[in-house]
Design a protein around this motif. Sequence first.
Motif, mmCIF file in Angstrom:
data_model
loop_
_atom_site.group_PDB
_atom_site.id
_atom_site.type_symbol
_atom_site.label_atom_id
_atom_site.label_comp_id
_atom_site.label_asym_id
_atom_site.label_seq_id
_atom_site.Cartn_x
_atom_site.Cartn_y
_atom_site.Cartn_z
ATOM 1 N N MET A 187 3.496 -44.089 10.080
ATOM 2 C CA MET A 187 4.342 -43.156 10.781
ATOM 3 C C MET A 187 5.247 -42.163 9.884
ATOM 4 O O MET A 187 5.815 -42.566 8.766
ATOM 5 N N ASN A 188 5.117 -40.915 10.128
ATOM 6 C CA ASN A 188 5.723 -40.147 9.413
ATOM 7 C C ASN A 188 7.184 -39.847 9.763
ATOM 8 O O ASN A 188 7.820 -40.344 10.666
ATOM 9 N N ALA A 189 7.845 -39.045 9.056
ATOM 10 C CA ALA A 189 9.445 -38.741 9.178
ATOM 11 C C ALA A 189 9.628 -38.348 10.527
ATOM 12 O O ALA A 189 10.618 -38.699 11.219
ATOM 13 N N ASN A 190 8.894 -37.354 11.103
ATOM 14 C CA ASN A 190 9.311 -36.708 12.256
ATOM 15 C C ASN A 190 8.943 -37.818 13.430
ATOM 16 O O ASN A 190 9.746 -37.830 14.588
ATOM 17 N N ASP A 191 7.993 -38.890 13.510
ATOM 18 C CA ASP A 191 8.057 -39.979 14.426
ATOM 19 C C ASP A 191 9.165 -40.803 14.394
ATOM 20 O O ASP A 191 9.482 -41.220 15.429
ATOM 21 N N ASP A 192 9.468 -41.151 13.243
ATOM 22 C CA ASP A 192 10.886 -41.786 12.999
ATOM 23 C C ASP A 192 12.035 -41.081 13.656
ATOM 24 O O ASP A 192 12.646 -41.763 14.505
ATOM 25 N N ARG A 193 12.169 -39.823 13.565
ATOM 26 C CA ARG A 193 13.516 -39.159 14.082
ATOM 27 C C ARG A 193 13.095 -39.078 15.681
ATOM 28 O O ARG A 193 14.177 -39.320 16.330
ATOM 29 N N TYR A 194 12.018 -38.884 16.075
ATOM 30 C CA TYR A 194 11.638 -38.913 17.452
ATOM 31 C C TYR A 194 12.029 -40.286 17.989
ATOM 32 O O TYR A 194 12.560 -40.430 19.033
ATOM 33 N N THR A 195 11.393 -41.336 17.643
ATOM 34 C CA THR A 195 11.686 -42.622 17.925
ATOM 35 C C THR A 195 13.184 -43.122 18.110
ATOM 36 O O THR A 195 13.851 -43.753 19.137
ATOM 37 N N ARG A 196 13.827 -42.797 16.846
ATOM 38 C CA ARG A 196 15.207 -42.995 16.845
ATOM 39 C C ARG A 196 16.091 -42.233 17.853
ATOM 40 O O ARG A 196 16.981 -42.518 18.375
ATOM 41 N N GLY A 197 15.536 -40.981 17.840
ATOM 42 C CA GLY A 197 16.519 -40.121 18.951
ATOM 43 C C GLY A 197 16.097 -40.548 20.425
ATOM 44 O O GLY A 197 17.149 -40.412 21.048
ATOM 45 N N LEU A 198 14.831 -40.848 20.880
ATOM 46 C CA LEU A 198 14.632 -41.187 22.111
ATOM 47 C C LEU A 198 15.370 -42.507 22.616
ATOM 48 O O LEU A 198 16.085 -42.668 23.534
ATOM 49 N N ALA A 199 15.603 -43.489 21.681
ATOM 50 C CA ALA A 199 16.357 -44.584 21.916
ATOM 51 C C ALA A 199 17.916 -44.196 21.920
ATOM 52 O O ALA A 199 18.398 -44.982 22.841
ATOM 53 N N LYS A 200 18.176 -43.173 21.260
ATOM 54 C CA LYS A 200 19.625 -42.964 21.170
ATOM 55 C C LYS A 200 19.956 -42.145 22.712
ATOM 56 O O LYS A 200 20.991 -42.365 23.343
ATOM 57 N N LEU A 201 19.134 -41.217 23.139
ATOM 58 C CA LEU A 201 19.115 -40.741 24.516
ATOM 59 C C LEU A 201 19.351 -41.644 25.396
ATOM 60 O O LEU A 201 20.000 -41.514 26.451
ATOM 61 N N GLN A 202 18.300 -42.566 25.476
ATOM 62 C CA GLN A 202 18.013 -43.660 26.350
ATOM 63 C C GLN A 202 19.463 -44.490 26.500
ATOM 64 O O GLN A 202 20.065 -44.733 27.755
ATOM 65 N N GLU A 203 20.050 -44.555 25.220
ATOM 66 C CA GLU A 203 21.209 -45.556 25.200
ATOM 67 C C GLU A 203 22.483 -44.784 25.969
ATOM 68 O O GLU A 203 23.463 -45.365 26.714
ATOM 69 N N ILE A 204 22.319 -43.533 25.789
ATOM 70 C CA ILE A 204 23.524 -42.449 26.358
ATOM 71 C C ILE A 204 23.358 -42.191 27.744
ATOM 72 O O ILE A 204 24.260 -42.448 28.607
ATOM 73 N N ASP A 205 22.081 -41.784 28.218
ATOM 74 C CA ASP A 205 21.642 -41.362 29.366
ATOM 75 C C ASP A 205 20.750 -42.075 30.448
ATOM 76 O O ASP A 205 20.447 -41.857 31.443
ATOM 77 N N GLY A 206 20.354 -43.363 29.926
ATOM 78 C CA GLY A 206 19.574 -44.037 30.626
ATOM 79 C C GLY A 206 18.078 -43.149 30.835
ATOM 80 O O GLY A 206 17.534 -42.562 29.836
ATOM 81 N N HIS A 207 17.711 -42.855 32.172
ATOM 82 C CA HIS A 207 16.458 -42.484 32.431
ATOM 83 C C HIS A 207 16.950 -40.812 32.898
ATOM 84 O O HIS A 207 15.851 -40.213 32.806
ATOM 85 N N ALA A 208 17.969 -40.557 32.997
ATOM 86 C CA ALA A 208 18.558 -39.005 33.050
ATOM 87 C C ALA A 208 17.875 -38.390 32.078
ATOM 88 O O ALA A 208 17.534 -37.119 32.354
ATOM 89 N N GLY A 209 17.948 -38.665 30.982
ATOM 90 C CA GLY A 209 17.334 -37.904 29.836
ATOM 91 C C GLY A 209 16.002 -37.598 29.926
ATOM 92 O O GLY A 209 15.538 -36.578 29.460
ATOM 93 N N GLU A 210 15.231 -38.611 30.348
ATOM 94 C CA GLU A 210 13.797 -38.438 30.529
ATOM 95 C C GLU A 210 13.442 -37.150 31.684
ATOM 96 O O GLU A 210 12.507 -36.631 31.349
ATOM 97 N N ALA A 211 14.459 -37.005 32.487
ATOM 98 C CA ALA A 211 14.210 -35.946 33.529
ATOM 99 C C ALA A 211 14.120 -34.558 32.640
ATOM 100 O O ALA A 211 13.506 -33.734 33.153
ATOM 101 N N VAL A 212 15.113 -34.494 31.658
ATOM 102 C CA VAL A 212 15.262 -33.147 31.046
ATOM 103 C C VAL A 212 13.908 -33.060 30.079
ATOM 104 O O VAL A 212 13.572 -31.846 30.245
ATOM 105 N N LEU A 213 13.477 -34.033 29.484
ATOM 106 C CA LEU A 213 12.144 -33.801 28.858
ATOM 107 C C LEU A 213 11.195 -33.434 29.657
ATOM 108 O O LEU A 213 10.425 -32.593 29.594
ATOM 109 N N ASP A 214 10.917 -33.955 31.002
ATOM 110 C CA ASP A 214 9.985 -34.072 32.016
ATOM 111 C C ASP A 214 10.024 -32.627 32.500
ATOM 112 O O ASP A 214 8.886 -31.729 32.634
#
Length: 129
Positions: A1-28
């Motif tokens: 896993m490269n550094a960007n993958d780690d940032r993405y994984t960490r970021g997605l987990a943090k977004l879900q912690e804050i916004d639940g599934h609503a954050g996924e709608a923004v990405l979609d």
Amino acid sequence: MNANDDRYTRGLAKLQEIDGHAGEAVLDSLADIAPDFARYLIEFPFGDIYSRPGLDLKSREIAVVAALTALGNAAPQLKVHIQGALNVGVSRSEVVETIMQMAVYAGFPAALNGLAAAREVFALAEPAR
């Protein structure tokens, strides 16, 4: 896993912690026009900044509500972050006080717009406790 993958994984987990599934709608919503921007949105704000020690999520969301209110032109993002603030333990009265405080620094129109955004979010949320 490269550094960007780690940032993405960490970021997605943090977004879900804050916004639940609503954050996924923004990405979609960005998938068909700017998928790279969606990745940047996860990696930098959430993977790098929100994941830092020093402020808890409640403090970070209060700061974001204040900043977006002061901008005065970011109602969709403000609504997302008001809901995020509620999700991490900020009370409705704390949201309202944060927005009212911005009248001093950003003016009454910005605060009025922020309060209108809060009213919309509160109306869609479960009843106040």
